[in-house]
Design a protein around this motif. Structure first.
Motif, mmCIF file in Angstrom:
data_model
loop_
_atom_site.group_PDB
_atom_site.id
_atom_site.type_symbol
_atom_site.label_atom_id
_atom_site.label_comp_id
_atom_site.label_asym_id
_atom_site.label_seq_id
_atom_site.Cartn_x
_atom_site.Cartn_y
_atom_site.Cartn_z
ATOM 1 N N ALA A 68 50.496 -3.260 24.843
ATOM 2 C CA ALA A 68 51.554 -2.232 24.851
ATOM 3 C C ALA A 68 52.135 -2.025 23.455
ATOM 4 O O ALA A 68 52.560 -0.922 23.109
ATOM 5 C CB ALA A 68 52.663 -2.642 25.820
ATOM 6 N N LEU B 273 45.015 4.053 35.913
ATOM 7 C CA LEU B 273 45.151 2.611 35.685
ATOM 8 C C LEU B 273 44.321 2.131 34.491
ATOM 9 O O LEU B 273 44.315 0.938 34.183
ATOM 10 C CB LEU B 273 44.747 1.826 36.939
ATOM 11 C CG LEU B 273 45.526 2.153 38.221
ATOM 12 C CD1 LEU B 273 45.069 1.262 39.369
ATOM 13 C CD2 LEU B 273 47.032 2.016 38.001
ATOM 14 N N ALA C 162 49.439 -8.244 27.971
ATOM 15 C CA ALA C 162 49.945 -6.893 28.236
ATOM 16 C C ALA C 162 50.915 -6.456 27.138
ATOM 17 O O ALA C 162 50.907 -5.287 26.724
ATOM 18 C CB ALA C 162 50.605 -6.836 29.605
ATOM 19 N N TYR D 181 53.469 0.409 35.747
ATOM 20 C CA TYR D 181 53.436 -0.958 35.227
ATOM 21 C C TYR D 181 52.390 -1.096 34.126
ATOM 22 O O TYR D 181 51.380 -0.394 34.110
ATOM 23 C CB TYR D 181 53.140 -1.946 36.354
ATOM 24 C CG TYR D 181 54.218 -1.948 37.411
ATOM 25 C CD1 TYR D 181 55.341 -2.763 37.291
ATOM 26 C CD2 TYR D 181 54.130 -1.107 38.514
ATOM 27 C CE1 TYR D 181 56.335 -2.754 38.249
ATOM 28 C CE2 TYR D 181 55.130 -1.084 39.475
ATOM 29 C CZ TYR D 181 56.229 -1.911 39.336
ATOM 30 O OH TYR D 181 57.223 -1.879 40.281
ATOM 31 N N ASP D 182 52.645 -2.031 33.218
ATOM 32 C CA ASP D 182 51.694 -2.320 32.147
ATOM 33 C C ASP D 182 50.607 -3.288 32.596
ATOM 34 O O ASP D 182 49.523 -3.332 32.013
ATOM 35 C CB ASP D 182 52.438 -2.919 30.946
ATOM 36 C CG ASP D 182 53.495 -1.964 30.411
ATOM 37 O OD1 ASP D 182 53.115 -0.970 29.770
ATOM 38 O OD2 ASP D 182 54.691 -2.205 30.648
ATOM 39 N N ALA D 183 50.917 -4.086 33.620
ATOM 40 C CA ALA D 183 49.957 -5.054 34.157
ATOM 41 C C ALA D 183 50.218 -5.214 35.638
ATOM 42 O O ALA D 183 51.356 -5.073 36.110
ATOM 43 C CB ALA D 183 50.086 -6.396 33.448
ATOM 44 N N MET E 292 58.566 -3.917 28.988
ATOM 45 C CA MET E 292 57.248 -4.030 29.604
ATOM 46 C C MET E 292 57.390 -4.555 31.023
ATOM 47 O O MET E 292 58.102 -5.526 31.266
ATOM 48 C CB MET E 292 56.361 -4.974 28.792
ATOM 49 C CG MET E 292 54.946 -5.039 29.317
ATOM 50 S SD MET E 292 54.041 -6.445 28.671
ATOM 51 C CE MET E 292 55.019 -7.792 29.268
ATOM 52 N N MET F 169 40.619 -1.267 34.278
ATOM 53 C CA MET F 169 41.634 -2.237 33.880
ATOM 54 C C MET F 169 41.024 -3.334 33.001
ATOM 55 O O MET F 169 39.803 -3.544 32.998
ATOM 56 C CB MET F 169 42.298 -2.843 35.114
ATOM 57 C CG MET F 169 42.956 -1.814 36.025
ATOM 58 S SD MET F 169 43.776 -2.519 37.478
ATOM 59 C CE MET F 169 45.318 -3.057 36.720
ATOM 60 N N VAL G 274 55.586 -5.874 34.679
ATOM 61 C CA VAL G 274 54.415 -6.466 35.325
ATOM 62 C C VAL G 274 54.652 -6.484 36.828
ATOM 63 O O VAL G 274 55.657 -7.009 37.303
ATOM 64 C CB VAL G 274 54.162 -7.894 34.812
ATOM 65 C CG1 VAL G 274 52.961 -8.504 35.538
ATOM 66 C CG2 VAL G 274 53.926 -7.890 33.304
ATOM 67 N N THR H 20 51.247 3.102 38.837
ATOM 68 C CA THR H 20 51.163 3.713 37.503
ATOM 69 C C THR H 20 52.335 3.323 36.603
ATOM 70 O O THR H 20 52.259 3.509 35.387
ATOM 71 C CB THR H 20 51.113 5.244 37.605
ATOM 72 O OG1 THR H 20 52.316 5.714 38.230
ATOM 73 C CG2 THR H 20 49.915 5.688 38.434
ATOM 74 N N LYS I 20 45.319 -0.736 31.730
ATOM 75 C CA LYS I 20 46.324 -1.688 32.217
ATOM 76 C C LYS I 20 45.666 -3.040 32.442
ATOM 77 O O LYS I 20 44.469 -3.118 32.743
ATOM 78 C CB LYS I 20 46.955 -1.189 33.519
ATOM 79 C CG LYS I 20 47.739 0.109 33.369
ATOM 80 C CD LYS I 20 48.379 0.521 34.690
ATOM 81 C CE LYS I 20 49.067 1.879 34.577
ATOM 82 N NZ LYS I 20 50.224 1.861 33.660
#
Length: 203
Positions: free
Chosen positions: A202, A107, A198, A73-75, A1, A141, A3, A71, A110
């Motif tokens: 995920a 997004l 996050a 990233y998870d957060a 993951m 988001m 961030v 795009t 996220k």
């Protein structure tokens, strides 16, 4: 993951907070923190007049972010200094270029969070974060702040930044004040909190 800690820092205060946010992210198992800057929009002569050249040179090792990177990233945890109670122009210009991502819903889902700085105790830290949140919401988001589980924001034995909306620091009218231990602790807590949420999303 992964961030992303994406920020603009003119004199280094937000940069120091960003480092603490990233430290908090890395406390979560399996979480990777990546530091990126938004592009500078001021010409060199203006930065020189503002006494910011040395600080900007010191931050040159942090890569500049592109819109398309978001795009991956998870957060995303955004950091901005306050300009008249709102985000700085450099951040605003970067966000205004994300229309293509909005159109594709790139997004959506996220996690998004914000931290800030201002020169004075009541210089607009909270309004800066709150007026940043509409961007996160328009992009779909999941907005995350700094919960009262971080008890440091309830301290009244010292002047400190930090609110339920996000970590913040007071830079001083001449930029003479560096983030305090309590403010850095808030930033670390926020980074850890965002990464934890996050990871759950995920998972």
């Amino acid at each position: 993951m992964k961030v992303l800690v994406l920020y603009y820092s003119m004199y280094g205060h937000i940069h120091r907070m960003a480092e603490a946010v990233a430290e908090g992210v890395r406390e979560v198992a399996g979480a990777e923190a990546v530091l990126r800057r938004v592009p500078e929009t001021l010409p060199p002569e203006v930065l020189k007049m503002m006494g910011a050249v040395e600080a900007q040179q010191a931050l040159a090792y942090i890569p500049v972010c592109t819109v398309d990177e978001l795009t991956g990233y998870d957060a995303i945890i955004f950091g901005t200094p306050t300009r008249f109670g709102n985000m700085c122009g450099q951040m605003r210009q970067f966000l205004d270029a994300t229309g293509g991502l909005w159109l594709k819903g790139a997004l959506v889902g996220k996690v998004g969070s914000v931290f800030a700085s201002s020169a004075t105790q009541h210089g607009g830290q909270e309004s800066t974060i709150l007026t940043f949140h509409p961007f996160l919401l328009h992009q779909g988001m999941v907005v995350v702040g700094l919960p009262y589980a971080f008890a440091g924001q309830m301290r009244n034995d010292e002047i400190t930044g930090g609110s339920p909306y996000g970590a913040s620091t007071i830079a001083g009218t001449q930029g003479e004040r560096q983030p305090s231990d309590n403010e850095l602790a808030a930033a670390r807590f926020q980074g850890r909190h965002v990464a934890t949420i996050a990871a759950k999303l995920a998972g």
